[in-house]
Design a protein around this motif. Structure first.
Motif, PDB file in Angstrom:
ATOM      1  N   ARG A 136      13.969  50.259  30.507  1.00 28.85           N
ATOM      2  CA  ARG A 136      14.286  49.390  31.668  1.00 28.85           C
ATOM      3  C   ARG A 136      14.959  49.936  32.963  1.00 28.85           C
ATOM      4  O   ARG A 136      14.371  49.658  33.929  1.00 28.85           O
ATOM      5  CB  ARG A 136      14.751  47.930  31.094  1.00 28.85           C
ATOM      6  CG  ARG A 136      14.140  47.355  29.795  1.00 28.85           C
ATOM      7  CD  ARG A 136      12.710  46.780  30.056  1.00 28.85           C
ATOM      8  NE  ARG A 136      11.790  47.571  30.273  1.00 28.85           N
ATOM      9  CZ  ARG A 136      11.360  47.955  29.175  1.00 28.85           C
ATOM     10  NH1 ARG A 136      11.588  47.748  27.944  1.00 28.85           N
ATOM     11  NH2 ARG A 136      10.136  48.806  29.355  1.00 28.85           N
ATOM     12  N   VAL A 137      15.854  50.723  32.513  1.00 25.36           N
ATOM     13  CA  VAL A 137      16.501  51.383  33.835  1.00 25.36           C
ATOM     14  C   VAL A 137      15.873  52.402  34.446  1.00 25.36           C
ATOM     15  O   VAL A 137      15.710  52.367  35.629  1.00 25.36           O
ATOM     16  CB  VAL A 137      17.730  52.191  33.058  1.00 25.36           C
ATOM     17  CG1 VAL A 137      18.309  52.905  34.295  1.00 25.36           C
ATOM     18  CG2 VAL A 137      19.020  51.242  32.788  1.00 25.36           C
ATOM     19  N   ALA A 138      14.713  53.112  33.736  1.00 24.04           N
ATOM     20  CA  ALA A 138      13.629  53.765  34.421  1.00 24.04           C
ATOM     21  C   ALA A 138      12.790  52.907  35.199  1.00 24.04           C
ATOM     22  O   ALA A 138      12.423  53.401  36.417  1.00 24.04           O
ATOM     23  CB  ALA A 138      13.023  54.776  33.325  1.00 24.04           C
ATOM     24  N   ASP A 139      12.351  51.670  34.691  1.00 22.33           N
ATOM     25  CA  ASP A 139      11.433  50.966  35.351  1.00 22.33           C
ATOM     26  C   ASP A 139      12.322  50.452  36.671  1.00 22.33           C
ATOM     27  O   ASP A 139      11.759  50.314  37.722  1.00 22.33           O
ATOM     28  CB  ASP A 139      11.100  49.707  34.787  1.00 22.33           C
ATOM     29  CG  ASP A 139      10.371  50.067  33.586  1.00 22.33           C
ATOM     30  OD1 ASP A 139       9.395  50.921  33.406  1.00 22.33           O
ATOM     31  OD2 ASP A 139      10.565  49.155  32.449  1.00 22.33           O
TER      32      ASP A 139
ATOM     33  N   GLN B  63      23.168  57.038  40.928  1.00 20.89           N
ATOM     34  CA  GLN B  63      21.895  58.167  41.358  1.00 20.89           C
ATOM     35  C   GLN B  63      21.297  58.205  39.911  1.00 20.89           C
ATOM     36  O   GLN B  63      21.766  57.940  38.721  1.00 20.89           O
ATOM     37  CB  GLN B  63      22.291  59.569  41.589  1.00 20.89           C
ATOM     38  CG  GLN B  63      23.016  59.615  42.866  1.00 20.89           C
ATOM     39  CD  GLN B  63      23.340  61.093  43.198  1.00 20.89           C
ATOM     40  OE1 GLN B  63      23.088  61.988  42.389  1.00 20.89           O
ATOM     41  NE2 GLN B  63      23.834  61.150  44.430  1.00 20.89           N
ATOM     42  N   PRO B  64      19.709  58.216  39.978  1.00 21.40           N
ATOM     43  CA  PRO B  64      19.201  58.764  38.605  1.00 21.40           C
ATOM     44  C   PRO B  64      19.623  59.413  37.734  1.00 21.40           C
ATOM     45  O   PRO B  64      19.931  60.565  38.224  1.00 21.40           O
ATOM     46  CB  PRO B  64      17.616  58.950  39.185  1.00 21.40           C
ATOM     47  CG  PRO B  64      17.453  58.358  40.421  1.00 21.40           C
ATOM     48  CD  PRO B  64      18.944  58.372  41.161  1.00 21.40           C
ATOM     49  N   GLY B  65      19.752  59.213  36.515  1.00 19.06           N
ATOM     50  CA  GLY B  65      20.393  60.043  35.676  1.00 19.06           C
ATOM     51  C   GLY B  65      21.937  59.758  35.479  1.00 19.06           C
ATOM     52  O   GLY B  65      22.437  60.304  34.171  1.00 19.06           O
TER      53      GLY B  65
ATOM     54  N   PRO C  65      12.026  43.854  36.085  1.00 21.76           N
ATOM     55  CA  PRO C  65      13.213  44.090  35.024  1.00 21.76           C
ATOM     56  C   PRO C  65      14.082  43.386  35.404  1.00 21.76           C
ATOM     57  O   PRO C  65      14.670  42.600  36.482  1.00 21.76           O
ATOM     58  CB  PRO C  65      13.572  45.751  35.513  1.00 21.76           C
ATOM     59  CG  PRO C  65      12.511  46.212  36.354  1.00 21.76           C
ATOM     60  CD  PRO C  65      11.601  44.797  36.942  1.00 21.76           C
ATOM     61  N   ILE C  66      15.115  42.940  34.316  1.00 23.88           N
ATOM     62  CA  ILE C  66      16.338  41.999  34.398  1.00 23.88           C
ATOM     63  C   ILE C  66      17.392  42.567  33.727  1.00 23.88           C
ATOM     64  O   ILE C  66      17.581  42.790  32.646  1.00 23.88           O
ATOM     65  CB  ILE C  66      16.102  40.505  33.712  1.00 23.88           C
ATOM     66  CG1 ILE C  66      14.973  39.745  34.328  1.00 23.88           C
ATOM     67  CG2 ILE C  66      17.307  39.725  34.054  1.00 23.88           C
ATOM     68  CD1 ILE C  66      14.951  39.550  35.548  1.00 23.88           C
ATOM     69  N   ILE C  67      18.257  43.343  34.663  1.00 23.18           N
ATOM     70  CA  ILE C  67      19.335  44.265  34.207  1.00 23.18           C
ATOM     71  C   ILE C  67      20.782  43.842  34.797  1.00 23.18           C
ATOM     72  O   ILE C  67      20.912  43.789  36.019  1.00 23.18           O
ATOM     73  CB  ILE C  67      19.186  45.762  34.672  1.00 23.18           C
ATOM     74  CG1 ILE C  67      17.797  46.020  33.958  1.00 23.18           C
ATOM     75  CG2 ILE C  67      20.144  46.533  34.191  1.00 23.18           C
ATOM     76  CD1 ILE C  67      17.483  47.499  34.437  1.00 23.18           C
ATOM     77  N   ARG C  68      21.620  43.346  33.918  1.00 17.72           N
ATOM     78  CA  ARG C  68      23.051  42.649  34.349  1.00 17.72           C
ATOM     79  C   ARG C  68      22.862  41.656  34.902  1.00 17.72           C
ATOM     80  O   ARG C  68      23.425  41.612  36.221  1.00 17.72           O
ATOM     81  CB  ARG C  68      23.835  43.993  34.525  1.00 17.72           C
ATOM     82  CG  ARG C  68      24.036  45.076  33.790  1.00 17.72           C
ATOM     83  CD  ARG C  68      25.327  45.659  33.941  1.00 17.72           C
ATOM     84  NE  ARG C  68      26.335  44.910  33.434  1.00 17.72           N
ATOM     85  CZ  ARG C  68      27.690  44.906  33.768  1.00 17.72           C
ATOM     86  NH1 ARG C  68      27.947  45.405  34.756  1.00 17.72           N
ATOM     87  NH2 ARG C  68      28.695  44.262  32.919  1.00 17.72           N
ATOM     88  N   TYR C  69      22.190  40.506  34.806  1.00 14.64           N
ATOM     89  CA  TYR C  69      22.196  39.282  35.489  1.00 14.64           C
ATOM     90  C   TYR C  69      23.496  38.467  35.029  1.00 14.64           C
ATOM     91  O   TYR C  69      23.404  37.878  33.761  1.00 14.64           O
ATOM     92  CB  TYR C  69      20.719  38.671  35.049  1.00 14.64           C
ATOM     93  CG  TYR C  69      20.265  37.627  35.655  1.00 14.64           C
ATOM     94  CD1 TYR C  69      20.889  37.050  36.895  1.00 14.64           C
ATOM     95  CD2 TYR C  69      19.357  36.668  35.016  1.00 14.64           C
ATOM     96  CE1 TYR C  69      20.581  35.815  37.356  1.00 14.64           C
ATOM     97  CE2 TYR C  69      18.981  35.544  35.610  1.00 14.64           C
ATOM     98  CZ  TYR C  69      19.445  35.068  36.899  1.00 14.64           C
ATOM     99  OH  TYR C  69      19.161  33.969  37.614  1.00 14.64           O
TER     100      TYR C  69
END
Length: 477
Positions: free
Chosen positions: A51-54, A71-73, A329-333
């Motif tokens: 999901r993070v990659a999305d 940053q990515p990674g 994506p729903i990340i840290r809502y």
């Protein structure tokens, strides 16, 4: 004819893989009980990283995370979860306003229309409702969440499930009916709310067609019980009800549950969710906390002031990350709902999951009175616990006084169930609410049924418990 290929629903999901990844009932309990904590964490971490990659490809997240110095990674696993900034429904609203029609967190899904999509939304109590796009995976997984709850609460194949929420922009009714038909062999009876199918007809259908389970808000279940009494229907003898799936709100002392179980004569089960992520938690027959669908969501409890993540056993704001959603994506809502979590543990029902307490209040409804944080919905326990009231109330907050002498005042309007002297109930409510809130509030006793136009009782959606008049001209002290 469209120049794009039609994305047929039936071919848009690998159904066998879906059921392996997100087991529907009756497999869920046995699968979860067989997974060790390490195995569960590995599954969560793998889905979280996907999901993070999305999200890095979505402007809403890419911009916010870059502004936070990421940053990515940088996010290598769940141990890095707290590095990611949270967002709220206000951030979603701003995204939609600045990047119509659906915001820069989900507009991407419209490009080329490669998968079937559906629009559902929040209630929209102020302004336009908050839309969320659903692809088939999001749609079916949320239905599986509900199916797990229904079976854990007593549903059996062939049961009729009466759903007293309307299939509309809000998705609880849709999730319930899809769960019933697709994932647990029940027959959905989509009567809608009392505004669509009268309460009298709801009861007639239930008696004639043999309703076994109900999906309804607690307040409407009370209305149905009152209608049954007026109509001469014995809920315990004339109906085939075996279980009720509801949302009890702030019911820490169990007054509302006791009232409903006494009236209906069947178990009443509490649940918790949000339209973007689905049914986050549900009660089983043990009624020992709400099972979290750990394979679909990561739940954190955060300190309201600092945002610091609290350990199990502490009250705080629930922050959720969806493990199955990529559109969007729903990340840290940060949902701004107050709850309490516990460690993953085995339950008497057989499932081994994280658990949540019942609902404890909403931060965006919190009112500061004389430096004390007051959550209006916590009045529910006190009001429901007194038989002299109908159980209905409304907290009205307003500014009083002027200049340096101005302050905020809360008045709790409480319906009295009879025509007796209001003074004893008023004094008792003042004393009990002071103990509950930690600060004195005004109490006004009003006639039974008089608050419905303001609270929305009997209509669509959730009942309102806060009327905020602080933006209006101050009232004299």
């Amino acid at each position: 004819m469209s120049k794009n290929e039609i994305p047929y629903y039936w071919s848009s999901i690998d159904w066998r893989q879906l059921t392996e990844d997100y087991p529907p009932p009756p497999l869920f309990n046995s699968v979860m009980s067989a997974r060790s904590d390490d195995e569960m964490r590995q599954i969560q971490e793998s889905r979280f990283l996907a999901r993070v990659a999305d999200a890095w490809a979505v402007p809403f997240y890419r911009d916010r995370w870059s502004d936070a110095g990421l940053q990515p990674g940088d996010i290598r696993g769940l141990d890095d979860l707290e590095k990611i900034p949270t967002f709220t429904s206000e951030d979603i609203k701003h995204s939609i306003e600045e990047h119509p029609p659906f915001g820069n967190h989900q507009n991407f899904a419209l490009d080329a229309m490669r998968t079937p999509l559906k629009i559902q939304s929040s209630g929209g109590t102020s302004g336009l409702p908050r839309p969320t796009l659903f692809d088939p995976v999001a749609w079916e997984v949320q239905a599986i969440q509900f199916a797990r709850a229904f079976v854990a609460q007593g549903a059996e194949v062939g049961d009729i499930l009466q759903i007293t929420l309307t299939n509309s922009l809000a998705n609880t009714a849709w999730c319930s009916s899809t769960a019933a038909m697709h994932w647990c062999g029940m027959i959905p009876l989509t009567t809608g709310s009392g505004a669509v199918t009268s309460s009298a007809r709801q009861l007639e259908l239930a008696r004639s067609w043999g309703t076994s389970g109900w999906v309804a808000f607690g307040e409407y279940l009370k209305i149905l019980a009152q209608e049954a009494d007026r109509s001469g229907i014995d809920l315990k003898k004339d109906l085939s009800t075996r279980f009720i799936h509801t949302y009890l709100g702030v019911d820490t002392e169990g007054h509302l549950r006791d009232l409903l179980e006494d009236a209906w004569g069947v178990p009443v089960y509490d649940n918790y969710g949000t339209h973007e992520v689905g049914l986050i938690g549900y009660e089983c027959a043990a009624k020992d906390g709400l099972h979290v669908n750990d394979d679909t969501a990561i739940v954190e409890i955060a300190d309201s002031e600092t945002g610091r993540i609290l350990g199990p056993g502490h009250d705080g704001d629930i922050v959720v990350t969806s493990l199955h959603r990529s559109v969007p994506p729903i990340i840290r809502y940060d949902l701004k709902d107050r709850m309490r979590s516990s460690e993953r543990a085995a339950c008497a029902c057989g499932a081994r999951t994280t658990k949540l307490s019942g609902f404890l209040g909403r931060l965006d409804e919190m009112v500061k009175l004389r430096a004390t944080s007051v959550y209006p919905r916590s009045a529910q326990d006190v009001v429901q616990g007194d038989a002299r009231s109908t159980g209905e109330f409304l907290c009205v907050v307003e500014n009083v006084g002027e200049g340096l002498g101005s302050r905020e005042r809360m008045t709790v309007l409480i319906e009295q169930a009879n025509d007796e002297d209001t003074a004893p109930l008023q004094e008792d409510m003042k004393h009990r609410l002071k103990s509950t809130f930690g600060v004195s509030v005004e109490v006004t006793i009003v006639p039974a049924g008089s608050l419905a136009p303001q609270t929305g009782l009997g209509g669509e959606g959730k009942v309102k418990r806060l009327l905020d008049r602080r933006g209006q001209a101050p009232s004299p002290v």
